[in-house]
Write a protein that holds these residues in place. Structure first.
Motif, PDB file in Angstrom:
ATOM      1  N   ALA A 165      24.309  43.960  78.872  1.00 39.44           N
ATOM      2  CA  ALA A 165      24.788  42.806  79.651  1.00 39.44           C
ATOM      3  C   ALA A 165      24.919  42.908  81.786  1.00 39.44           C
ATOM      4  O   ALA A 165      23.967  43.922  81.353  1.00 39.44           O
ATOM      5  CB  ALA A 165      26.442  43.120  79.334  1.00 39.44           C
ATOM      6  N   ASP A 166      25.128  42.458  81.917  1.00 42.07           N
ATOM      7  CA  ASP A 166      25.023  42.976  83.135  1.00 42.07           C
ATOM      8  C   ASP A 166      26.170  43.540  83.675  1.00 42.07           C
ATOM      9  O   ASP A 166      27.026  43.149  82.946  1.00 42.07           O
ATOM     10  CB  ASP A 166      24.320  41.872  83.999  1.00 42.07           C
ATOM     11  N   LEU A 167      26.562  44.211  84.564  1.00 41.02           N
ATOM     12  CA  LEU A 167      27.634  44.979  84.825  1.00 41.02           C
ATOM     13  C   LEU A 167      28.753  43.796  85.184  1.00 41.02           C
ATOM     14  O   LEU A 167      30.040  44.076  84.931  1.00 41.02           O
ATOM     15  CB  LEU A 167      27.383  45.506  86.315  1.00 41.02           C
ATOM     16  N   GLY A 168      28.511  43.138  86.024  1.00 44.68           N
ATOM     17  CA  GLY A 168      29.837  41.837  86.374  1.00 44.68           C
ATOM     18  C   GLY A 168      30.325  41.673  84.802  1.00 44.68           C
ATOM     19  O   GLY A 168      30.964  41.378  83.992  1.00 44.68           O
ATOM     20  N   GLU A 169      29.327  41.321  83.608  1.00 47.34           N
ATOM     21  CA  GLU A 169      29.259  40.755  82.340  1.00 47.34           C
ATOM     22  C   GLU A 169      30.251  41.633  81.732  1.00 47.34           C
ATOM     23  O   GLU A 169      31.034  41.082  81.092  1.00 47.34           O
ATOM     24  CB  GLU A 169      28.522  40.241  81.663  1.00 47.34           C
ATOM     25  N   TYR A 170      29.963  42.926  81.887  1.00 44.16           N
ATOM     26  CA  TYR A 170      30.326  43.552  80.900  1.00 44.16           C
ATOM     27  C   TYR A 170      31.716  43.997  80.805  1.00 44.16           C
ATOM     28  O   TYR A 170      32.785  44.041  79.814  1.00 44.16           O
ATOM     29  CB  TYR A 170      29.766  45.150  81.011  1.00 44.16           C
ATOM     30  N   GLN A 171      32.814  43.771  81.868  1.00 49.82           N
ATOM     31  CA  GLN A 171      33.786  43.611  82.120  1.00 49.82           C
ATOM     32  C   GLN A 171      34.711  42.902  81.365  1.00 49.82           C
ATOM     33  O   GLN A 171      36.021  43.521  81.193  1.00 49.82           O
ATOM     34  CB  GLN A 171      34.421  43.693  83.803  1.00 49.82           C
ATOM     35  N   TYR A 172      34.248  41.788  80.248  1.00 46.62           N
ATOM     36  CA  TYR A 172      34.613  40.657  79.289  1.00 46.62           C
ATOM     37  C   TYR A 172      34.906  41.032  78.278  1.00 46.62           C
ATOM     38  O   TYR A 172      35.363  40.235  77.572  1.00 46.62           O
ATOM     39  CB  TYR A 172      34.793  39.594  80.328  1.00 46.62           C
ATOM     40  N   LEU A 173      33.873  42.475  78.612  1.00 44.68           N
ATOM     41  CA  LEU A 173      33.844  43.151  76.693  1.00 44.68           C
ATOM     42  C   LEU A 173      35.061  43.541  76.482  1.00 44.68           C
ATOM     43  O   LEU A 173      34.817  45.150  77.331  1.00 44.68           O
ATOM     44  CB  LEU A 173      32.891  43.582  76.717  1.00 44.68           C
ATOM     45  N   GLN A 174      36.339  43.687  75.718  1.00 45.19           N
ATOM     46  CA  GLN A 174      37.022  44.176  74.953  1.00 45.19           C
ATOM     47  C   GLN A 174      37.329  44.929  73.890  1.00 45.19           C
ATOM     48  O   GLN A 174      36.788  44.220  73.361  1.00 45.19           O
ATOM     49  CB  GLN A 174      38.581  43.442  75.559  1.00 45.19           C
TER      50      GLN A 174
END
Length: 273
Positions: A165-174
């Motif tokens: 993932a990129d760092l921005g996308e990773y925050q959406y992984l719960q």
């Protein structure tokens, strides 16, 4: 080695300043392009129609398995600079809901518009020994318009060999922890990225390349790392994948020697945190 890449190949409409061009794209395309340097590749995808020269390009690097569709996934990419862009989904092809029965050494899932359901990852983990996944297509909206990101429960990823993932996308992984996967790769464009091996954190410094766009960089990075990680230790694979990606961005192709990759990889810095 036999590899299967799953996800939509895409018609990309790329806007850079006053220039507009159409070309083949999509996570599955770019990851398969990188993997073609390491193994025999098949692509499980879906589209309605593509220009004949695009089909020939795909068939020159991979065997195609195409789910019938009345539409072709199409994105409009408007670049603000070399690394920032606006992304709009114009059209989406049919979903991919079943995996083939063949045997594959590596299965790489790289959807772009929710065409692969999380349940298919669960099924893949039961059938194949080495599963790599890119998270982008699991969190993007699937409706036409400006791309929106939606949180997702990451528990379905437990047991994946490589997750990108990129760092921005990773925050959406719960509900997810780096220990769920063997390797977690977090890209950050030209800035230092993060990588985790069995939960142990590392940082890596990408090779800086002066380009006017970065389309496909993360997908090539995942494909290259997957290929190298099947052959060599983690740190070595990480350095080589970063070098491979830099050469791709410079050339917009993978027609370069592995000697060039190995030489450039010596300039990639990887540190244990």
């Amino acid at each position: 080695m036999k590899c299967l890449v799953v996800g939509h190949v895409v018609r990309d409409i790329v806007k850079k300043g006053n220039k507009v061009l159409e070309r083949l794209g999509g996570g599955a395309y770019y990851s398969a392009l990188a993997l073609s340097r390491f193994c025999d590749v098949e692509i499980l995808t879906s589209f309605s129609n593509l220009p004949e020269e695009w089909i020939k390009e795909l068939e020159s690097m991979a065997k195609l398995q195409v789910v019938p569709s009345e539409t072709t996934t199409t994105y409009e990419l408007t670049y603000l600079d070399g690394n920032r862009r606006r992304l709009k989904l114009l059209e989406r092809a049919s979903p991919i809901e079943e995996l083939p029965d063949g045997e594959y050494d590596v299965l790489l899932m790289n959807p772009v518009a929710r065409e692969v359901p999380p349940a298919l990852v669960t099924s893949a983990l039961k059938k194949f020994p080495f599963v790599a996944v890119d998270i982008q297509g699991f969190i993007r909206s699937s409706s036409p318009g400006e791309i929106q990101y939606q949180p997702i429960d990451g528990s379905f990823l437990k047991g994946v060999k490589i997750l990108h993932a990129d760092l921005g996308e990773y925050q959406y992984l719960q509900g997810f922890s780096p220990e769920f996967v063997d390797v977690l790769l977090l890209s950050n464009g030209p800035e230092p990225g993060k990588a985790f091996l069995h939960g142990r954190e590392y940082t890596f410094e990408p090779v800086h390349v002066g380009v006017d766009e970065s389309t496909g960089a993360g997908d090539v990075f995942l494909g290259a790392f997957t290929g190298f990680y099947s052959q060599c230790p983690f740190v070595q694979a990480l350095k080589r994948a970063a070098a491979f990606t830099a050469l791709f961005l410079k050339n917009r192709s993978v027609d370069f020697s592995m000697d060039d990759v190995n030489e450039l990889a010596m300039k990639v810095e990887v540190k244990r945190v």
